[in-house]
Design a protein around this motif. Structure first.
Motif, PDB file in Angstrom:
ATOM      1  N   GLY A   1      -3.404   1.902  -2.449  1.00 60.96           N
ATOM      2  CA  GLY A   1      -2.423   2.931  -2.108  1.00 60.96           C
ATOM      3  C   GLY A   1      -2.203   3.906  -3.246  1.00 60.96           C
TER       4      GLY A   1
ATOM      5  N   LEU B   1      -5.164   6.356  -3.502  1.00 62.24           N
ATOM      6  CA  LEU B   1      -5.085   7.345  -2.423  1.00 62.24           C
ATOM      7  C   LEU B   1      -3.979   8.364  -2.719  1.00 62.24           C
ATOM      8  CD1 LEU B   1      -5.472   5.049   0.728  1.00 62.24           C
ATOM      9  CD2 LEU B   1      -7.171   6.641  -0.195  1.00 62.24           C
ATOM     10  N   GLY B   2      -2.842   7.867  -3.240  1.00 58.95           N
ATOM     11  CA  GLY B   2      -1.743   8.763  -3.574  1.00 58.95           C
ATOM     12  C   GLY B   2      -2.102   9.720  -4.695  1.00 58.95           C
TER      13      GLY B   2
ATOM     14  N   GLN C   1       0.835  -1.198   0.000  1.00 60.05           N
ATOM     15  CA  GLN C   1       0.000   0.000   0.000  1.00 60.05           C
ATOM     16  C   GLN C   1       0.872   1.250   0.000  1.00 60.05           C
ATOM     17  OE1 GLN C   1      -2.425   1.020   3.514  1.00 60.05           O
ATOM     18  NE2 GLN C   1      -4.184   1.064   2.137  1.00 60.05           N
ATOM     19  N   GLN C   2       1.967   1.212   0.767  1.00 60.94           N
ATOM     20  CA  GLN C   2       2.873   2.353   0.759  1.00 60.94           C
ATOM     21  C   GLN C   2       3.621   2.474  -0.556  1.00 60.94           C
ATOM     22  OE1 GLN C   2       5.474   2.456   4.184  1.00 60.94           O
ATOM     23  NE2 GLN C   2       3.904   3.443   5.419  1.00 60.94           N
TER      24      GLN C   2
ATOM     25  N   MET D   1       0.575   7.248   6.233  1.00 62.97           N
ATOM     26  CA  MET D   1       1.461   6.804   5.161  1.00 62.97           C
ATOM     27  C   MET D   1       2.879   7.322   5.350  1.00 62.97           C
ATOM     28  SD  MET D   1      -0.164   4.819   3.178  1.00 62.97           S
ATOM     29  CE  MET D   1      -1.802   4.378   2.580  1.00 62.97           C
TER      30      MET D   1
ATOM     31  N   TYR E   1       1.158   4.123  -2.769  1.00 64.33           N
ATOM     32  CA  TYR E   1       0.793   5.477  -2.348  1.00 64.33           C
ATOM     33  C   TYR E   1       1.843   6.510  -2.756  1.00 64.33           C
ATOM     34  CZ  TYR E   1      -0.507   9.394   0.649  1.00 64.33           C
ATOM     35  OH  TYR E   1      -0.858  10.643   1.110  1.00 64.33           O
TER      36      TYR E   1
END
Length: 336
Positions: free
Chosen positions: A313, A316-317, A222-223, A331, A226
């Motif tokens: 991610g 969202l980013g 996810q990171q 994050m 993101y």
């Protein structure tokens, strides 16, 4: 005598420090070279700092404080304190062949590149971690990235970790401390866009230890997803198709769920989830056939954790980067 500086970011890696430092001590340098090791500790609270303090003399470590706690800041702190003509990055989650540094120096001399490195090879411990490693190395997850092709040597856009002449940092700058993830990809992008070259050598061998739980794997990917749009925004580029595909999958599955809740046509609501399930099962079978059949227990969970974690991610980013806002706080904390 010429010196190679090994820079190491570290936060809460107590379980891996002994193995890492043992592989450090086993390094066989070319004749005439010396090595210094600088470990930037990011306020570890799992006993890592105490272990480093107790073993600094035993393993010839120089400790550097990294109050910002993230990898990019730790690399820059260690880089600033180093004195070598050549800089080699190492991570604690990885163990290294005894000629790792020597092969880095040889590749740097032979290629004349601005950065060299080896392929990103994963090696798990235990059933789940080994299944994650098998998926990690597969085209189903890597998408054909050369950095995960363990036999490939040649010019590339990015490499695992890295080895640089100090002049590279003087020319292109250090690591971007606004990025919690993807700081290495962004730095390599800066090198290639600035006219520099990057070389991958299969002779530079290391083994990365992947996460050992599905929750940790989800947070990691996810990171990764993101922070990619923030790199894209910084350099004014466009996301490639392989970056958008996981995000498109997440949107499609969300639409299917909404359609089912709203009482839409059942076949339409089930189409994409059914197709994705078939792809996951086919990928799991293909990976297990190439590695071990016992991995089939975990692969149908590992693959979606990576795809969907990255896709969510990334979306969202995109939203946060498009709004021009800073990254959301959760994050900004390095996942483990």
């Amino acid at each position: 005598m010429p010196t190679v500086s090994v820079i190491v970011p570290c936060r809460n890696e107590r379980a891996h420090l002994e193995a890492f430092c043992t592989s450090l001590r086993a390094q066989q340098l070319p004749e005439g070279w010396t090595m210094e090791v600088l470990v930037a500790d990011g306020d570890s609270d799992d006993g890592s700092r105490a272990w480093l303090d107790d073993n600094a003399e035993r393993f010839a470590l120089q400790l550097v404080d990294n109050p910002q706690r993230i990898v990019s800041a730790g690399l820059n702190r260690a880089l600033a304190a180093s004195r070598g003509e050549v800089i080699v990055r190492m991570d604690v989650h990885t163990t290294y062949a005894s000629d790792y540094v020597a092969q880095c120096l040889a590749a740097l001399q032979a290629s004349g590149a601005d950065n060299v490195g080896g392929p990103w090879r994963a090696q798990g411990e235990g059933a789940l971690s080994s299944a994650i490693a098998a998926a990690f190395q597969s085209r189903w997850l890597a998408g054909g990235a050369r950095s995960r092709q363990v036999e490939y040597s040649g010019w590339v856009d990015t490499v695992y970790l890295g080895c640089w002449p100090r002049a590279t940092f003087e020319r292109f700058g250090g690591f971007d401390e606004t990025l919690v993830r993807n700081q290495d990809d962004e730095h390599n992008l800066r090198i290639t866009r600035g006219g520099g070259r990057i070389w991958q050598s299969a002779a530079i061998r290391s083994a990365y230890r992947p996460r050992d739980s599905l929750a940790a794997l989800w947070r990691q990917y996810q990171q990764y997803g993101y922070w990619k749009p923030f790199v894209i925004r910084k350099h004014g580029g466009a996301a490639s198709l392989r970056h958008w595909l996981p995000g498109g999958l997440v949107l499609g599955l969300a639409f299917s769920a909404a359609l089912a809740v709203a009482g839409g046509p059942g076949w339409m609501a089930a189409l994409l989830p059914g197709l994705y399930l078939a792809v996951v099962l086919a990928a799991s079978l293909a990976i297990a056939a190439q590695t071990r059949w016992s991995y089939l227990t975990w692969l149908p969970l590992v693959i979606p954790a990576c795809h969907l974690g990255y896709g969510l991610g990334f979306l969202l980013g995109v939203f946060d980067a498009w709004r021009g806002q800073g990254p959301r706080a959760r994050m900004g904390r390095l996942s483990r």
